[in-house]
Design an enzyme around this catalytic site. Structure first.
Site, short mmCIF file in Angstrom:
data_model
loop_
_atom_site.label_atom_id
_atom_site.label_comp_id
_atom_site.label_asym_id
_atom_site.label_seq_id
_atom_site.Cartn_x
_atom_site.Cartn_y
_atom_site.Cartn_z
NE ARG A 63 -1.82 1.73 3.52
CZ ARG A 63 -1.70 1.58 4.84
NH1 ARG A 63 -2.35 0.63 5.45
NH2 ARG A 63 -0.90 2.37 5.53
CG HIS A 102 -6.19 2.64 6.58
ND1 HIS A 102 -6.44 1.38 6.08
CD2 HIS A 102 -7.33 3.04 7.20
CE1 HIS A 102 -7.69 1.04 6.38
NE2 HIS A 102 -8.24 2.02 7.06
CE1 TYR A 158 1.14 2.49 8.42
CE2 TYR A 158 -0.06 4.00 9.85
CZ TYR A 158 0.08 3.36 8.64
OH TYR A 158 -0.80 3.59 7.63
C1 LIG Z 1 -14.70 -6.28 11.55
C2 LIG Z 1 -13.89 -5.04 11.37
N1 LIG Z 1 -12.99 -4.69 12.30
C3 LIG Z 1 -12.29 -3.55 12.18
C4 LIG Z 1 -12.44 -2.73 11.11
C5 LIG Z 1 -11.67 -1.39 11.00
N2 LIG Z 1 -10.69 -1.45 9.93
C6 LIG Z 1 -10.96 -0.98 8.70
S1 LIG Z 1 -9.74 -1.29 7.61
C7 LIG Z 1 -8.81 -2.06 8.76
C8 LIG Z 1 -7.51 -2.67 8.36
C9 LIG Z 1 -7.70 -3.67 7.26
O1 LIG Z 1 -6.49 -4.24 6.89
P1 LIG Z 1 -6.39 -5.24 5.67
O2 LIG Z 1 -7.38 -6.33 5.85
O3 LIG Z 1 -4.97 -5.65 5.56
O4 LIG Z 1 -6.85 -4.41 4.42
P2 LIG Z 1 -6.17 -3.12 3.79
O5 LIG Z 1 -6.67 -1.95 4.54
O6 LIG Z 1 -4.69 -3.28 3.92
O7 LIG Z 1 -6.63 -3.12 2.38
C10 LIG Z 1 -9.45 -2.04 10.01
C11 LIG Z 1 -8.89 -2.59 11.25
C12 LIG Z 1 -13.38 -3.13 10.14
N3 LIG Z 1 -13.62 -2.41 9.04
N4 LIG Z 1 -14.08 -4.28 10.29
#
Ligand SMILES: Cc1ncc(C[n+]2csc(CCOP(=O)(O)OP(=O)(O)O)c2C)c(N)n1
Ligand SMILES: Cc1ncc(C[n+]2csc(CCOP(=O)(O)OP(=O)(O)O)c2C)c(N)n1
Ligand SMILES: [Mg+2]
Ligand SMILES: [Mg+2]
Lengths: 334, 378, 334, 378
Positions: free
Chosen positions: B271, B275, B284
């Site tokens: 990425r 975020h 981080y």
């Molecule tokens: C069940 C749930 N818990 C927490 C979140 C909050 N949240 C949104 S994105 C994220 C990180 C997601 O990481 P990843 O699965 O690696 O996807 P990326 O953002 O890297 O595409 C979090 C913790 C959420 N959307 N859903």
């Protein structure tokens, strides 16, 4: 509903019959859950379905409630009508995220493009001597989740009718099946099942003039008994069986309370934050000037469901209901 | 106890239930991620496909840049950019047939757009005028899914339903590295394998779940190694190599279509931006780490391959860029128009039919709005 | 609470300071959740904790809410005091089974042998322009779960005090953190933080005589504003900030309503099956003969939380509150 | 877009983030379940241990029989028997040190009893006079857990906490084959591996989850293969071979104790009785299948081994049986006494301090009980 050919059937059989008839009528109805296939469900509600319709229509899933609900969402997206069984009330909790964030909201999120014609069967409530996690009354959680319909039958005929209506509904319906009424019997003719009424109407199970008992599901027979017993005290109690918690039949309930001027809400779910608060509040909003006394509540205590040997002290019984009726500020007597 | 009497019957044997069910070896991913661009395998790659991937990846990058710009102008509430991950987004979209289904996560608007969705509709959720801004059935793109991993069982259920109906439909579901830690990931993969549902799971391992690096997310040799625990093949691919992602996904889709069941694909990518626009990535990670990935940019890999093979020249590049600019200009212009809002929509589509309670509440809001309008008139 | 050295602080900072002070005071306090360490939380509430106390005391967990709650249960079993963060209200749902079946019940199941001194931090509510699943008001679920305490502050000082009290409690406490008040500022002296009051007391935020607004969390400032605006209409409104939903301070609430004779419950959670039903019902049970009008409710609509651009129509605002006050059956005038 | 300018920097390399993190090979289970009894490995087994295992397995069988009998007499609300699985139950209990913790599922009262718990206390839940009938801290046995797999993250959290405190404590958590499908299984194993928590997960694969056979539960080569997806070793063992289960668990416990992190052990066994006394197993399995397992009975395997090596004779067998009978007689007698019940306990220990609401409710029940007593007196 007694007809000429009526034979006694249990509520469990009526649920099963409704599933069978719905599957026969509509090939898009699929039943899935833990042990629903070969075993016919731990309460035997789905008995015979796998045999009649095959594994693909009545499927033993892996043991994972979020997975069951989540895959059912996907099946509904493709146009099927899944009927899922949560084996016991407390074992529906792992699926709450799917239920709250998807099942309940999908139609709204997609502006109606993806309805969720999904039925969630939840055997609920106590009184069967079950060990912990087997007797929860979880209706408050479902009621607080917009997008769900929540129904619960108290009679064998309603068990059939509501299950058919739930499956026929284009919205998700949580059918709360009162475990301790599964083996209750009633004369009911499965060859001429009652007409399927749409969801959402309460019914007066017993007319009366002194006060209204507002109740549903497993507490309906208890209230009927209490109403019988109350005659000795000089009270003529009306019993309203809500049948549907969502949507709520304000009309029937308010009409009754306006007539009687007094009301007690009865359920075995915990009192605090339970359905009774909502019911009492909305009745009061609508009938304030007809009320001779505040709407009282008789409910389970605000405790984790007790062990089998103590559950009778927890469950609202006839005496506790009559005690509440006695507190309805009767000017003259009792 | 009849054990003593039985003693003669005893033969030292393995437990009766035990038969090794499948050979795990073919399920395990290779030790190195599969690559095409810059390797010998590239020679076999279809030139037309490479060019298409290139054009879409460039468009995708431009789309990400434009959407991020729109957040700065207050036109989007939030945007989780897939900059750096365009190869995965594009390959996931292109690998599917029209009749197949895509299940995107909240980061995958680009995949939805590459599949044909109107970008304005795809951005509705992030603009904030409604949730899902499109009819999922139109392009067979499920709603962008925010609760992590919850879309995976949906994909399994849909694919299973299609198979039961005898329809030739594959579902491709996208999830992040962080999402693999959720219980729903586990349950979805298990259902898919048991049901042999035609699903492809694409994990974009972009190194982070918001601020949490992969090492705090899992101790597995790779995320693809999770596949063997469900009895499905796991595949590891260079997620910035669009040709490689396309090939691995195409293979998995074919496998699913032929009744072979699900596959888990882990695409290793990065990425490049924070975020979301609301995030501060400097908290981080260090720039050097980000920079290391610039040499491995999905556009760069494709451009190099195509130019070296004489399939792309400066003019071709310009044409692709011009096309991307046009898309961006169009998007910008359309997003600069205020969406038409009707507050009464709040009460639409909660149920098929409005309940008495909702009718009452709608009437209340209607009255409030009328009073407001009256006030404004005066 | 203004003292000489008071400086403005945000509610988020007060929460963070409470966590810091609790960790400094008691080595058994551990913070865990998604992004709580290096990042300091998406709302920066845990900012600096990992640096000061190390990764082992403030831990970035894998992304799994049931896992977070479930491992916290195990940590509590071993005598630690875990403070877990659910990143957003709707993302607490995957952990509901652990919360309902274990966190809430463990003390009771084990006859007190295994208390659960666990704090669950849930940023909740709307008004921040969040996209779907980021603005749920989930308090009804927690209230309906016996064994949990449920608190929610409305002021910066309470944010500090309640968080300290929650962590100090030997019972599980759900701290509902009103997201849209995170950046609200107040003069508050972090060097001399308010005393930590035990959980369970409501407070009269504004005395008044015409009617009582019963509210909590994010709706408190709205009610204060409404009370100000009501003066123009000739109403002198009392505002009660509940602070604690479980246990419920019947005494303070009932005393107020007995005095004023009228009440409106205000919250942004959905009305049907929401906290307001319970509150209205219990107030009515206790104050029936003091009531001039039914207790009314102003709540969010019974719909999935709307998208950012429409949320202002959903959230109870000053006008909607005043409309309800106007409906409290004032004999003379208004 | 600076891609063209960067073109020279391009070298065809794998993605920067990629280093294979661990060699998966040592994590994978062997193709055949590990066995000791009746194999060459038995010669190395400690005679004292074998005898202890034998005595406990025989006691365990008797305990199961007694508990089932108590359901018929109405003395237990329900009993999920571990008949046939005693080797796992007993080995799990014996392999732990005093300071370690056991996390049993609802089927594992035997493991709790073998660890030293009073059988009457262990059966409290199933008798129905309270939930957890013992103080978990006394023998370091967590409450018997009914919601499937939910005890696994508890074990991880406890082991992690102990490690943070510098205590030498290992947690052993038990779960069924069905339980492995739950999200909590996944999340617990992942947390354990990431934290390198000293936990051992013992899956008793007894072929069924109530009526659902393993083939409908998973398509994995084995349940032990799930381990590699978390980066922990997976071990496969003959679950009816008490010596083998003990050895594999002992090894895993040692590994955890030495800081090596968690292990997943799959023990292949068979549930000889119905799911509980309330279940009708004839609905989903045939007698022949059950019979096939009688030759592989855990008692039989031990008895044969011990007698063949001259470590056990008829007298020794009798002594062990007599001891088991004594335990059963004692259990029967004590369970035939009615438990002392106090309805007011309903309100105890909901919170550390009773809320006003609970005090009011307790007063109500008190009044009802008094009125009842008055009525009875009259
Ligand atoms: C069940 C749930 N818990 C927490 C979140 C909050 N949240 C949104 S994105 C994220 C990180 C997601 O990481 P990843 O699965 O690696 O996807 P990326 O953002 O890297 O595409 C979090 C913790 C959420 N959307 N859903
Ligand atoms: C979360 C949850 N879902 C469903 C149940 C109901 N249930 C009790 S035991 C059981 C089967 C368990 O099978 P397995 O894990 O293989 O353990 P076994 O009974 O074979 O020991 C089921 C479905 C439960 N207890 N918990
Ligand atoms: Mg990621
Ligand atoms: Mg099993």
């Amino acid at each position: 509903m007694t007809t000429v050919a009526a034979k006694p059937a249990t509520m469990a059989q009526a649920f099963g019959r409704a599933l069978r008839d719905a599957m026969a009528a509509d090939p898009s109805v699929h039943v899935l859950g833990e042990d629903v296939g070969t075993l016919g469900g731990v309460f035997r509600v789905t008995d015979g379905l796998a045999k009649e319709f095959g594994d693909a229509r009545c499927t033993d899933t892996p043991l994972a409630e979020a997975g069951i609900l989540g895959t059912a969402v996907g099946m509904a997206m493709y146009g099927l009508r899944p009927v899922v069984e949560m084996q016991f009330d407390a074992f529906a909790y792992p699926g709450f995220e799917q239920l709250i964030s998807h099942v309940a909201k999908m139609r709204n999120r997609t502006r109606g493009a993806m309805p969720m014609p999904l039925t969630v069967r939840v055997p609920y409530g106590g009184g069967i001597g079950g060990v912990e996690h087997h007797s929860d009354s979880s209706e408050a959680y479902y009621m607080a989740t917009p997008g769900l319909h929540v129904v619960t039958p108290a009679t064998v005929a309603d068990a059939y009718g509501m299950m058919r209506a739930a499956i026929a509904s284009d919205d998700p319906v949580v059918v709360l099946e009162p475990k301790r009424l599964y083996w209750s019997k009633d004369s009911w003719n499965p060859e001429h099942p009652t007409d399927v009424e749409p969801i959402g109407r309460a019914v007066v199970r017993r007319p009366g003039s002194s006060a209204t008992l507002i109740t549903y599901g497993p507490s309906v027979p208890v209230c009927m008994e209490a109403a019988e017993a109350a005659r000795a005290e000089g009270w003529d109690l009306e019993v309203v069986d809500l049948r549907s918690l969502v949507p709520f039949d304000d009309e029937t309930v308010s009409a009754s309370v306006r007539r009687t001027g007094r009301a007690v809400v009865v359920h075995e779910s915990g009192g605090f934050g339970g359905p009774g608060g909502e019911i009492a509040a909305r009745v009061t909003e609508r009938c304030f000037h007809h009320l001779e006394a505040p709407v009282l509540r008789v409910a389970g205590f605000d405790i984790p469901y007790p062990p089998p040997m103590l559950e009778r002290h927890h469950l609202p019984g006839v005496d506790r209901i009559l005690d509440a009726v006695a507190r309805l500020q009767w000017e003259a007597g009792s | 106890m009849t054990v003593m009497e039985q003693r003669d019957a005893y033969r030292p044997t393995p437990p009766p239930a035990w038969q090794p069910r499948t050979d795990p070896a073919p399920l395990l991913p290779d030790a190195e991620p599969f690559r095409v661009l810059g390797t010998d395998a590239a020679a076999k790659a279809d030139a037309r496909l490479l060019h298409q991937l290139y054009a879409e990846v460039v468009r995708g990058r431009r789309y990400n840049a434009q959407a991020t710009a729109l957040t700065k102008q207050g036109r989007l509430a939030v945007y989780p950019s897939s900059t750096g991950q365009e190869a995965c987004e594009v390959a996931a979209a292109l690998v599917l047939e029209e009749r197949d289904w895509l299940f995107p996560s909240y980061r995958d608007t680009l995949a939805a757009v590459a599949r044909g969705l109107d970008p304005v509709q795809a951005l509705t959720l992030l603009r904030g005028d409604w949730h899902t801004g499109y009819d999922p059935r139109e392009h067979r793109v499920a709603p962008l899914c925010t609760p992590l991993a919850t879309q995976l069982p949906h994909a399994v259920g849909l694919a299973h339903a299609a198979r039961l109906k005898g329809d030739d439909v594959v579902a491709l579901a996208m999830v992040g590295d962080g999402g693999t830690s959720e219980g729903d990931f586990h349950e979805a993969l298990n259902f898919a394998a048991v049901w042999q549902a035609p699903v492809v799971f694409l994990v974009q391992n972009n190194g982070f779940a918001i601020s949490v690096p992969l090492a705090k997310q899992t101790a597995a040799p790779s995320l693809a190694h999770k596949a063997v625990g469900y009895g499905m093949p796991g595949r590891l691919v260079d997620g910035n190599d669009a040709a490689a992602v396309h090939e691995v996904l195409a293979e998995a889709v074919r496998h699913a279509r032929e009744g072979g069941g699900p596959t888990l694909v882990e695409a290793i990518t990065y990425r490049m931006e924070a975020h979301t626009n609301a995030d501060d990535a400097t908290r981080y990670r260090v720039d050097a780490e980000v920079d290391a990935w610039r040499d491995h940019d999905p556009i760069l890999l494709l451009e190099r391959e195509l130019t070296e093979r004489g399939l792309l020249d400066e003019e071709g590049i310009r044409a692709v860029r011009d096309d991307a600019e046009k898309m961006a200009a169009d998007l910008r212009e359309r997003m600069n128009q205020d969406p038409v809002l009707d507050p009464m929509d709040l009460f639409r589509d909660v149920y098929a039919e409005q309940t008495t309670q909702l009718r009452e509440q709608a009437a209340q809001l209607r009255a409030e709005l009328d009073a407001e309008a009256d006030g404004a008139d005066r």
